[in-house]
Design a protein around this motif. Structure first.
Motif, short mmCIF file in Angstrom:
data_model
loop_
_atom_site.label_atom_id
_atom_site.label_comp_id
_atom_site.label_asym_id
_atom_site.label_seq_id
_atom_site.Cartn_x
_atom_site.Cartn_y
_atom_site.Cartn_z
N UNK A 45 0.80 -1.22 0.00
CA UNK A 45 0.00 0.00 0.00
C UNK A 45 0.84 1.27 0.00
N UNK A 46 2.16 1.12 -0.13
CA UNK A 46 3.04 2.29 -0.19
C UNK A 46 3.41 2.87 1.16
N UNK A 47 3.19 2.11 2.22
CA UNK A 47 3.52 2.60 3.56
C UNK A 47 4.93 2.20 3.95
N UNK A 48 5.53 3.01 4.82
CA UNK A 48 6.85 2.68 5.37
C UNK A 48 6.65 1.79 6.59
N UNK A 49 7.31 0.64 6.59
CA UNK A 49 7.25 -0.29 7.72
C UNK A 49 8.65 -0.33 8.34
N UNK A 50 8.83 0.32 9.51
CA UNK A 50 10.14 0.29 10.15
C UNK A 50 10.57 -1.13 10.46
N UNK A 51 11.90 -1.38 10.49
CA UNK A 51 12.39 -2.73 10.80
C UNK A 51 11.96 -3.16 12.20
N UNK A 52 11.99 -4.46 12.43
CA UNK A 52 11.53 -5.05 13.68
C UNK A 52 12.10 -4.41 14.94
N UNK A 53 13.39 -4.08 14.94
CA UNK A 53 14.01 -3.49 16.12
C UNK A 53 13.44 -2.12 16.45
N UNK A 54 12.83 -1.46 15.46
CA UNK A 54 12.25 -0.12 15.67
C UNK A 54 10.75 -0.18 15.90
N UNK A 55 10.18 -1.37 15.93
CA UNK A 55 8.75 -1.52 16.17
C UNK A 55 8.50 -1.58 17.68
N UNK A 56 7.76 -0.62 18.24
CA UNK A 56 7.48 -0.69 19.68
C UNK A 56 6.58 -1.88 19.99
N UNK A 57 6.84 -2.53 21.10
CA UNK A 57 6.02 -3.66 21.54
C UNK A 57 5.44 -3.29 22.90
N UNK A 58 4.32 -2.56 22.88
CA UNK A 58 3.75 -2.02 24.10
C UNK A 58 2.65 -2.88 24.69
N UNK A 59 2.15 -3.84 23.95
CA UNK A 59 1.03 -4.65 24.42
C UNK A 59 1.55 -5.97 24.99
N UNK A 60 1.21 -6.25 26.22
CA UNK A 60 1.65 -7.47 26.88
C UNK A 60 0.96 -8.69 26.26
N UNK A 61 1.74 -9.70 25.92
CA UNK A 61 1.19 -10.93 25.36
C UNK A 61 0.67 -10.80 23.95
N UNK A 62 1.10 -9.76 23.25
CA UNK A 62 0.63 -9.53 21.88
C UNK A 62 1.79 -9.02 21.04
N UNK A 63 1.63 -9.10 19.73
CA UNK A 63 2.63 -8.56 18.81
C UNK A 63 2.05 -7.30 18.16
N UNK A 64 2.88 -6.27 18.02
CA UNK A 64 2.43 -5.01 17.40
C UNK A 64 3.23 -4.75 16.14
N UNK A 65 2.56 -4.18 15.15
CA UNK A 65 3.21 -3.78 13.91
C UNK A 65 2.62 -2.44 13.50
N UNK A 66 3.49 -1.47 13.24
CA UNK A 66 3.05 -0.14 12.84
C UNK A 66 3.66 0.23 11.50
N UNK A 67 2.85 0.84 10.64
CA UNK A 67 3.30 1.35 9.34
C UNK A 67 2.94 2.83 9.28
#
Length: 196
Positions: A45-67
């Motif tokens: 969709x043309x979005x920037x997806x930061x690499x895994x090390x730059x993805x914040x993981x703020x939710x306990x027991x869940x995986x987060x992905x931000x674009x």
């Protein structure tokens, strides 16, 4: 995705001064498979997806992905929380950073203790949440709010140290230890909104 259940949320939540639209779906997919599918769809969709090390993981027991849509100032976040085997609760969020406004303290339902930091204000139609870190012990947090809230007309619910009420309003205070000797505190207000 094979959607089993959908939770409609038409309201806009304000988090840290940024308007956010949220929705949730329960899908018959594994979280491990979904994370890559979302990453691929974001990129397509043309979005920037930061690499895994730059993805914040703020939710306990869940995986987060931000674009990020760098041109429109919008972030898209997916939170994947495994439920039963092969079933995942998926939270979808869209935040418009171009409409951000500096959150003020006028809507705060209670005062902040001295030394409070990393303050986050989240407002929606039914509640207001104030969260922060503070260099205090559990007893000091309880004593601070017992005094400050009593002064503002709040009453502690019988037998419950975490709930205060006043004239159609409820305030719940939850806190727990955080890193670096700090305490993580969350205040959740329900009822009529306080006057600014």
């Amino acid at each position: 995705m094979r959607v089993l259940e959908q939770v409609d949320a038409s309201e806009v939540v304000e988090a840290g001064g940024v308007p956010v639209v949220l929705r949730a779906v329960v899908v018959k997919e594994r979280a491990e498979d979904l994370i890559q599918r979302f990453a691929d769809a974001f990129r397509a969709g043309g979005l920037h997806v930061p690499p895994g090390a730059e993805q914040p993981q703020l939710a306990s027991g869940a995986a987060m992905l931000t674009a990020i849509d760098m041109y429109r100032g919008i972030t898209f976040t997916v939170i994947l929380q495994p439920q039963d085997v092969g079933v995942t609760l998926v939270y979808l969020g869209e935040a418009n950073h171009t409409l951000r406004r500096e959150p003020g303290t006028e809507g705060d339902v209670a005062s902040l203790p001295p030394g409070a930091r990393q303050v986050l204000r989240v407002n929606d139609e039914g509640s207001r949440t104030l969260s922060f870190l503070v260099p205090m012990s559990a007893g000091e947090v309880d004593a601070f709010y017992a005094q400050a809230l009593r002064r503002d007309g709040w009453r502690r619910e019988d037998g419950d140290l975490t709930v205060y009420t006043r004239s159609g309003e409820e305030l719940r205070i939850v806190h727990e230890p955080a890193e670096g000797g700090l305490r993580s505190v969350v205040l959740v207000h329900r009822g009529r909104s306080p006057a600014p």
